[in-house]
Design an enzyme around this catalytic site. Structure first.
Site, mmCIF file in Angstrom:
data_model
loop_
_atom_site.group_PDB
_atom_site.id
_atom_site.type_symbol
_atom_site.label_atom_id
_atom_site.label_comp_id
_atom_site.label_asym_id
_atom_site.label_seq_id
_atom_site.Cartn_x
_atom_site.Cartn_y
_atom_site.Cartn_z
ATOM 1 C CG ASN A 31 39.920 -43.354 7.250
ATOM 2 O OD1 ASN A 31 39.049 -43.956 7.076
ATOM 3 N ND2 ASN A 31 40.124 -43.970 8.503
ATOM 4 C CG HIS A 117 36.551 -45.713 17.028
ATOM 5 N ND1 HIS A 117 37.386 -45.594 18.324
ATOM 6 C CD2 HIS A 117 36.935 -46.103 16.176
ATOM 7 C CE1 HIS A 117 38.867 -45.651 17.451
ATOM 8 N NE2 HIS A 117 38.673 -45.417 16.233
ATOM 9 C CD GLU A 161 31.884 -45.741 14.640
ATOM 10 O OE1 GLU A 161 32.259 -44.992 14.263
ATOM 11 O OE2 GLU A 161 31.970 -46.754 15.298
ATOM 12 C CB SER A 165 34.936 -46.851 11.817
ATOM 13 O OG SER A 165 35.083 -47.766 12.726
ATOM 14 C CG ASP A 190 32.426 -40.807 16.492
ATOM 15 O OD1 ASP A 190 32.920 -39.991 15.909
ATOM 16 O OD2 ASP A 190 33.487 -41.147 17.772
ATOM 17 C CG HIS A 193 34.531 -43.364 9.783
ATOM 18 N ND1 HIS A 193 35.182 -43.156 8.877
ATOM 19 C CD2 HIS A 193 34.819 -43.643 11.051
ATOM 20 C CE1 HIS A 193 36.202 -43.595 9.979
ATOM 21 N NE2 HIS A 193 36.189 -43.443 10.701
ATOM 22 C CE LYS A 222 37.939 -41.936 11.109
ATOM 23 N NZ LYS A 222 38.429 -40.943 12.036
#
Length: 369
Positions: A31, A117, A161, A165, A190, A193, A222
């Site tokens: 990541n 997540h 998110e 992910s 969130d 990523h 990440k």
């Protein structure tokens, strides 16, 4: 039920190649999207920046762990992301586990994307609020829940998110926020990523919507190449979390060196547009190269999941890849649903065109054999 998971033993630095169990392999499981975890300049500067402070935080932030570096990091985070305030947490899991239980009460409702997540799910389950999960990316289903519960609960939180992910797709934040506005709901996003690797100056895909988002969670683990996480919100929410969030209160603060790395990485993000463009181009090349294999290639970001379905087949392909000099992890149940096992190929800025073509050719050849 034992799923047979094992911890891979990695050696040395992790760049385009990584040592796995004594063998070198192309790294498609990291990541470290911008390669900042390998940046020698950040490493050396961080040692100097952290030198005046204790190695460890020495306590929770409400006791002896509130050092100048964390205060400076929070100030610069809020300014960079154009949010009123920031609060640093020990990890993304700490943040997501603690925020929803702190901010909700009995009689509230949490509406969460079904593929959010695990840390968000766990946080919601620990909260006193009612939890309902709408079908992934299904705005109609979300609207149905909002209509059903509007006026019947105290407060509604919509949780998602920004980039998922395991599927690598992007949430429809514009429509989620429009629905939330219409029904008077709060929104938690969130952004783990996408921050650093997407959006203007690396501010994430949530950047255009920060004025409408109540809580924005991000991570240093990440694209920052560091460790820890942060919550961006109003000053009122920040103060409330300091007072009520158990996963913030009852844990030791981050070490000074880790804080320094995160701060230096944050300062680097605006100048990395070329690197972000390179990652996007490599991810597109990989996705296009795998498109004729016959299995679904999910998403539209730097996370490229190759859906194989069967868990044993996926594990077998992952092992074959390692034998062929390619490190890519098998993602199986319970991380994803039964029958939705996949290889999760993570594209970083350290990979080159030849690396992408190598994995594409290998996987195409194996899966078509």
């Amino acid at each position: 039920m034992n799923t047979g998971r094992v911890l891979p033993l990695l050696g040395g630095q992790q760049g385009a190649y990584v040592e796995v169990a004594g063998r070198m392999a192309l790294n498609f499981s990291s990541n470290d999207y911008l390669g900042l975890a390998q940046d020698e300049g950040i490493r050396d500067q961080a040692f100097q920046m952290a030198a005046p402070y204790p190695i460890g935080a020495t306590g929770s932030r409400l006791m002896s762990g509130q050092h100048e570096l964390v205060a400076l990091l929070e100030s610069e985070l809020a300014a960079f992301f154009q949010m009123p305030s920031a609060l640093v947490f020990g990890s993304g899991y700490h943040a997501n586990l603690g925020v929803l239980p702190a901010l909700t009460q009995k009689g509230d409702l949490i509406l969460m994307d079904k593929l959010a997540h695990a840390s968000l799910i766990d946080g919601a389950r620990l909260s006193p609020a009612l939890l309902r999960r709408f079908s992934h990316q299904d705005m109609g289903h979300l609207k149905q829940y909002l209509e059903r519960y509007h006026g019947k609960v105290n407060r509604i939180w919509v949780v998602t998110e920004s980039v998922f992910s395991m599927d690598g797709d992007q949430a429809n934040l514009a429509e989620i926020l429009a629905l939330a506005r219409h029904y008077g709901a709060k929104v938690l996003v969130d952004d783990a990523h996408s921050v650093g690797i997407m959006g203007p100056q690396g501010r994430g895909v949530a950047a255009p919507y920060v004025s409408e988002i109540d809580v924005l969670v991000g991570t240093f683990g990440k694209a920052f190449g560091s460790y820890g996480a942060y919550v961006l919100a109003s000053s009122q929410i920040r103060d409330y979390l300091i007072d009520r969030c158990r996963s913030f209160i009852y844990t030791t603060g981050l070490p000074s060196y880790v804080l320094a790395v995160s701060l230096l990485a944050l300062r680097r993000l605006p100048e990395l547009d070329t690197e972000r463009g390179h990652v996007a181009g490599m991810a597109k090349r990989l996705r296009n190269g795998l498109s004729d294999i016959g299995q679904a290639v999910l998403g539209d970001t730097h996370i490229v999941p190759l859906l194989l379905g069967d868990s044993e087949l996926t594990s077998q392909v992952s092992r074959w890849c390692l034998d062929s000099g390619i490190y890519v992890c098998a993602i199986r149940s319970p991380t994803v649903s039964e029958g939705a096992a996949r290889l999760r190929l993570s594209v970083t800025g350290l990979l080159k065109t030849a690396d992408i073509d190598q994995v594409t050719t290998a996987l195409r050849g194996y899966l078509k054999a």
